[in-house]
Scaffold this motif. Structure first.
Motif, PDB file in Angstrom:
ATOM      1  N   PHE A 113     -33.926   9.824   2.578  1.00 22.58           N
ATOM      2  CA  PHE A 113     -33.787   8.781   3.590  1.00 22.58           C
ATOM      3  C   PHE A 113     -34.243   9.198   4.978  1.00 22.58           C
ATOM      4  CE2 PHE A 113     -29.916   7.149   1.089  1.00 22.58           C
ATOM      5  CZ  PHE A 113     -30.715   6.356   0.293  1.00 22.58           C
ATOM      6  N   THR A 130     -35.679   0.744   5.431  1.00 19.90           N
ATOM      7  CA  THR A 130     -34.304   0.440   5.027  1.00 19.90           C
ATOM      8  C   THR A 130     -34.224  -0.936   4.368  1.00 19.90           C
ATOM      9  OG1 THR A 130     -33.436   1.800   6.821  1.00 19.90           O
ATOM     10  CG2 THR A 130     -31.940   0.172   5.882  1.00 19.90           C
ATOM     11  N   THR A 131     -34.871  -1.919   4.958  1.00 25.56           N
ATOM     12  CA  THR A 131     -34.869  -3.272   4.400  1.00 25.56           C
ATOM     13  C   THR A 131     -35.483  -3.284   3.007  1.00 25.56           C
ATOM     14  OG1 THR A 131     -35.051  -4.189   6.625  1.00 25.56           O
ATOM     15  CG2 THR A 131     -35.621  -5.650   4.803  1.00 25.56           C
ATOM     16  N   TYR A 133     -35.848  -0.768   0.932  1.00 21.21           N
ATOM     17  CA  TYR A 133     -35.028   0.029   0.023  1.00 21.21           C
ATOM     18  C   TYR A 133     -33.815  -0.774  -0.452  1.00 21.21           C
ATOM     19  CZ  TYR A 133     -32.722   4.132  -1.899  1.00 21.21           C
ATOM     20  OH  TYR A 133     -32.124   5.030  -2.749  1.00 21.21           O
ATOM     21  N   VAL A 134     -33.095  -1.387   0.475  1.00 18.15           N
ATOM     22  CA  VAL A 134     -31.881  -2.134   0.124  1.00 18.15           C
ATOM     23  C   VAL A 134     -32.222  -3.357  -0.729  1.00 18.15           C
ATOM     24  CG1 VAL A 134     -29.975  -3.486   1.095  1.00 18.15           C
ATOM     25  CG2 VAL A 134     -30.540  -1.255   2.066  1.00 18.15           C
ATOM     26  N   ILE A 166     -26.197   5.735  -0.879  1.00 17.01           N
ATOM     27  CA  ILE A 166     -26.500   4.750   0.165  1.00 17.01           C
ATOM     28  C   ILE A 166     -25.344   4.636   1.150  1.00 17.01           C
ATOM     29  CG2 ILE A 166     -26.858   2.286   0.610  1.00 17.01           C
ATOM     30  CD1 ILE A 166     -28.393   2.208  -2.078  1.00 17.01           C
ATOM     31  N   SER A 169     -24.795   7.351   3.805  1.00 16.01           N
ATOM     32  CA  SER A 169     -25.962   7.626   4.653  1.00 16.01           C
ATOM     33  C   SER A 169     -26.020   6.591   5.773  1.00 16.01           C
ATOM     34  CB  SER A 169     -27.248   7.553   3.828  1.00 16.01           C
ATOM     35  OG  SER A 169     -27.533   6.215   3.477  1.00 16.01           O
ATOM     36  N   LYS A 170     -27.100   6.659   6.538  1.00 14.15           N
ATOM     37  CA  LYS A 170     -27.249   5.682   7.619  1.00 14.15           C
ATOM     38  C   LYS A 170     -27.718   4.313   7.119  1.00 14.15           C
ATOM     39  CE  LYS A 170     -31.557   7.993   8.818  1.00 14.15           C
ATOM     40  NZ  LYS A 170     -32.224   8.746   9.843  1.00 14.15           N
ATOM     41  N   LEU A 171     -27.904   4.168   5.814  1.00 14.86           N
ATOM     42  CA  LEU A 171     -28.259   2.880   5.231  1.00 14.86           C
ATOM     43  C   LEU A 171     -27.024   2.045   4.895  1.00 14.86           C
ATOM     44  CD1 LEU A 171     -30.935   4.532   4.805  1.00 14.86           C
ATOM     45  CD2 LEU A 171     -31.253   3.180   2.770  1.00 14.86           C
ATOM     46  N   ALA A 174     -26.756  -1.517   6.481  1.00 13.83           N
ATOM     47  CA  ALA A 174     -27.700  -2.470   5.882  1.00 13.83           C
ATOM     48  C   ALA A 174     -27.254  -2.871   4.480  1.00 13.83           C
ATOM     49  CB  ALA A 174     -29.097  -1.864   5.837  1.00 13.83           C
TER      50      ALA A 174
END
Length: 185
Positions: A113, A130-131, A133-134, A166, A169-171, A174
């Protein structure tokens, strides 16, 4: 023009001699690479070839992941999209939903990430990464839910590992905004 809307055309095609039908079929197939590859898979390959296709994708991903750490978010996004696209192509050819989910889980679990922030440019590609990935995780989760419950059981540990990765992490923000579960049962 849809064939179902033209019953006379459908009747005329079925009335054609076999030789002429074969010619037309071969011409049509030659115009669509995915269809050609799908027919090759369906008619000439077996279960071991399916496993070989999966292993080829996994090997390619493993080779590319080592380079991802050195890239900025924009370059990583491009590479990750190509990886996911290769799995989408795999599914179009093989029509194997289990293999598709399995490969996407493999890719999503192995991707790091943290990327360098690009000094040049006005866009923050980490947000785009990020968008993407999510959304990919959400789509994979929907396909996962459509699998047989025994197959879901087999893949649930990998999926829970991904969700834990996820949310630690910083995700996480999101993922929460996208209503991704923190765990699947």
């Amino acid at each position: 023009m849809k064939l179902a809307e033209h019953k006379e055309l459908k009747a005329a095609i079925t009335a054609l001699p076999v030789k002429e039908k074969d010619k037309l079929l071969l011409r049509l197939i030659a115009k669509d690479k995915v269809l050609t590859e799908h027919l090759h898979y369906k008619l000439l390959e077996d279960e071991t070839d399916l496993d070989d296709r999966k292993e080829r994708i996994k090997t390619d991903v493993k080779e590319q992941v080592s380079d991802l750490q050195k890239l900025n978010a924009k370059e990583a996004l491009v590479k990750v999209r190509k990886m996911i696209t290769s799995v989408n192509h795999f599914y179009k050819v093989t029509k194997d939903p289990l293999g598709e989910v399995e490969l996407k889980l493999f890719i999503l679990n192995i991707i790091p990430f943290d990327y360098k922030k690009s000094i040049f440019g006005y866009r923050d590609f980490m947000i785009l990464f990020t968008t993407f990935y999510v959304k990919t995780v959400a789509v994979t989760l929907n396909k996962f839910k459509k699998l047989h419950e025994d197959l879901q059981f087999d893949l649930s540990e990998d999926f829970n590992n991904l969700l834990h990765k996820i949310y630690s992490s910083k995700l996480a923000a999101a993922a929460e905004a996208s209503n991704l579960p923190k765990e699947i049962s």
